[in-house]
Design a protein around this motif. Structure first.
Motif, PDB file in Angstrom:
ATOM      1  N   THR A 212       0.823  -1.197   0.000  1.00  0.00           N
ATOM      2  CA  THR A 212       0.000   0.000   0.000  1.00  0.00           C
ATOM      3  C   THR A 212       0.853   1.241   0.000  1.00  0.00           C
ATOM      4  OG1 THR A 212      -0.601  -1.018   2.062  1.00  0.00           O
ATOM      5  CG2 THR A 212      -2.279   0.235   0.981  1.00  0.00           C
ATOM      6  N   SER A 213       0.370   2.294  -0.581  1.00  0.00           N
ATOM      7  CA  SER A 213       1.130   3.529  -0.638  1.00  0.00           C
ATOM      8  C   SER A 213       1.197   4.173   0.734  1.00  0.00           C
ATOM      9  CB  SER A 213       0.477   4.510  -1.629  1.00  0.00           C
ATOM     10  OG  SER A 213      -0.759   4.942  -1.127  1.00  0.00           O
TER      11      SER A 213
ATOM     12  N   SER B  91      -1.946   5.859   1.911  1.00  0.00           N
ATOM     13  CA  SER B  91      -3.093   5.085   2.384  1.00  0.00           C
ATOM     14  C   SER B  91      -3.198   5.091   3.894  1.00  0.00           C
ATOM     15  CB  SER B  91      -2.992   3.637   1.873  1.00  0.00           C
ATOM     16  OG  SER B  91      -1.903   2.989   2.480  1.00  0.00           O
TER      17      SER B  91
ATOM     18  N   ASP C  59       5.846   1.938 -10.365  1.00  0.00           N
ATOM     19  CA  ASP C  59       4.645   1.711  -9.567  1.00  0.00           C
ATOM     20  C   ASP C  59       4.818   2.267  -8.154  1.00  0.00           C
ATOM     21  OD1 ASP C  59       1.975   0.081  -9.726  1.00  0.00           O
ATOM     22  OD2 ASP C  59       2.829  -0.436  -7.771  1.00  0.00           O
TER      23      ASP C  59
ATOM     24  N   THR D 297       2.686   5.427  -6.360  1.00  0.00           N
ATOM     25  CA  THR D 297       1.841   5.210  -5.177  1.00  0.00           C
ATOM     26  C   THR D 297       2.451   5.786  -3.898  1.00  0.00           C
ATOM     27  OG1 THR D 297       2.843   3.008  -4.904  1.00  0.00           O
ATOM     28  CG2 THR D 297       0.762   3.144  -6.130  1.00  0.00           C
ATOM     29  N   HIS D 298       3.663   6.320  -4.005  1.00  0.00           N
ATOM     30  CA  HIS D 298       4.327   6.947  -2.855  1.00  0.00           C
ATOM     31  C   HIS D 298       4.805   8.331  -3.283  1.00  0.00           C
ATOM     32  CE1 HIS D 298       4.363   2.701  -1.794  1.00  0.00           C
ATOM     33  NE2 HIS D 298       4.619   3.042  -0.546  1.00  0.00           N
TER      34      HIS D 298
END
Length: 430
Positions: free
Chosen positions: A24-25, A28, A64, A68-69
């Motif tokens: 998960t980022s 999140s 990716d 997401t970060h």
């Protein structure tokens, strides 16, 4: 300094390549809505470096993670393998190692024991990263004194590659999981055709691909679990070595050492002059690129001696102890250790991913081979043998065992000489 002098020793060249962790980022875990946006906007963006020698297979994974970060940017630092550990040695001495980097087994203890790698044990415990998601032998490879320093990235085992066309021409059944040394020897005799320059099997002087495995199959070991004692002078190791040399000198089913030095067994195989040889899972890619061989080749598990035995090696993602961004580096390593990252890398052409259950993407690249054998063998594989200065006794292996391979010295004498020299080297590791 003692650390620097230890790192100045010669690095060893080894072929070939992360658990459950949240993919998960970072965002999140932040508050939702406007509060989340406000939190993100006040957080300074951090750039971390990622070092390796085949990072072209990781571009989609990095992309990716970066997407997401948003507060962490990963910058790849790709270095050819032949220069990688030389460059890393210099960087370690200057305190400028990449934040996150690839590590292999032969060099791991040197760097971990000299305080160059971050102990990840607390991070693993805090984030409940389940190490059971990786082969236990790989987890062990990157552990030292009860502490965890690396998260397995990928792995390789060794299989019995064979030429179906040559087997069919002689009416010999294909190898399978029931094969032992006797079946391999008898098949190699039938497949050897001197008039055509075809050999049934190749027994080169290669450690990871060949004699490490036959020593394990004979019930021996290369080095003790505590990395302090050689196993070469034991009867089991001698038996494992002699199995290979007999294929050259007694059964005449393998090319000589001189022939295999001039032309590598892998090249003999792809040119149709070799019916069988041991090679790693990495060979699937190379063989698959050969138009003449790709559809005639296949692979089976290694044959048994007294027992099943195969060496496993793989890369670990580690963090520099000198990183200025330990939390961000851990977030990246945790992501690299996720199933999501493993599957992305496998689709891009990487090695067998270490995360259990994510191997299907790698297998899909080679549907014509029984490549599942490489994965199945991981269940009983033994970690690649290492010590603090692996390269020292690796050199002794080649220098001393070549006399047994040429027949200039009895196998037992060469093995005992190697054992003595290796024990001296291990005793000097302080």
């Amino acid at each position: 300094m003692a650390i620097l002098s230890m790192l100045a020793s010669t690095m060893v060249v080894v072929s070939a390549c992360g658990g459950s962790g949240s993919s998960t980022s970072t965002s999140s875990t932040m508050p939702s809505g406007d509060a989340k946006a406000a939190t993100a906007s006040t957080k300074e963006k951090v750039t971390i470096t990622y070092g390796g020698w085949g990072l072209d297979t990781m571009t989609d994974v990095i992309k990716d993670f970066n997407a997401t970060h948003p507060n962490i940017e990963v910058k790849a630092e790709n270095t050819p393998y032949k220069q990688y550990f030389t460059k890393l040695e210099t960087a370690a001495q200057g305190g400028t190692m990449p934040d996150v980097l690839w590590m292999n087994g032969p060099n791991f203890i040197k760097y971990a024991d000299n305080g160059m790698l971050k102990d990840l044990s607390d991070n693993i415990k805090k984030d409940q990263l389940d190490l059971k998601n990786y082969p236990s032998s790989l987890v062990s490879l990157y552990s030292l004194n009860g502490k965890y320093y690396g998260i397995p990235k990928d792995y390789d085992t060794i299989g019995l590659w064979y030429n179906k066309k040559l087997f069919d021409a002689k009416g010999v059944p294909y190898p399978d999981a029931t094969w032992d040394w006797n079946k391999l020897t008898e098949a190699a005799k039938k497949l050897t055709d001197p008039a055509k320059g075809i050999y049934g099997f190749a027994a080169p002087l290669m450690n990871q691909e060949d004699f490490y495995n036959t020593i394990l199959q004979a019930g021996g070991n290369i080095i003790s679990d505590d990395h302090k004692k050689s196993g070469y002078d034991q009867p089991e190791a001698i038996e494992g070595l002699k199995f290979l040399t007999d294929l050259i000198q007694v059964h005449k089913v393998s090319p000589t050492l001189a022939q295999m030095t001039e032309t590598a067994p892998s090249d003999m195989f792809t040119s149709g002059k070799l019916a069988m040889y041991f090679d790693g899972s990495w060979a699937a890619f190379t063989i698959n690129q050969n138009a003449d061989m790709k559809n005639y080749a296949d692979v089976a598990p290694l044959p048994k001696g007294k027992k099943q035995g195969v060496v496993i090696h793989g890369l670990g993602n580690v963090i520099s102890s000198k990183t200025k961004h330990p939390q961000e580096a851990w977030e990246f390593v945790k992501f690299l250790g996720s199933k999501q990252a493993a599957e992305i890398a496998a689709k891009q052409g990487g090695a067998i991913p270490a995360f259990k259950g994510s191997e299907s993407a790698w297998l899909a690249a080679f549907p014509q081979y029984h490549a599942q054998a490489f994965i199945d063998m991981a269940s009983y594989a033994t970690p690649y043998p290492v010590s603090k200065n692996t390269s020292v006794w690796n050199t002794y292996e080649t220098d001393i065992l070549k006399n047994a391979w040429t027949g200039d010295k009895p196998v037992a004498d060469a093995a005992k000489e190697l054992g003595a020299k290796m024990n001296q080297a291990l005793a000097a590791e302080k």
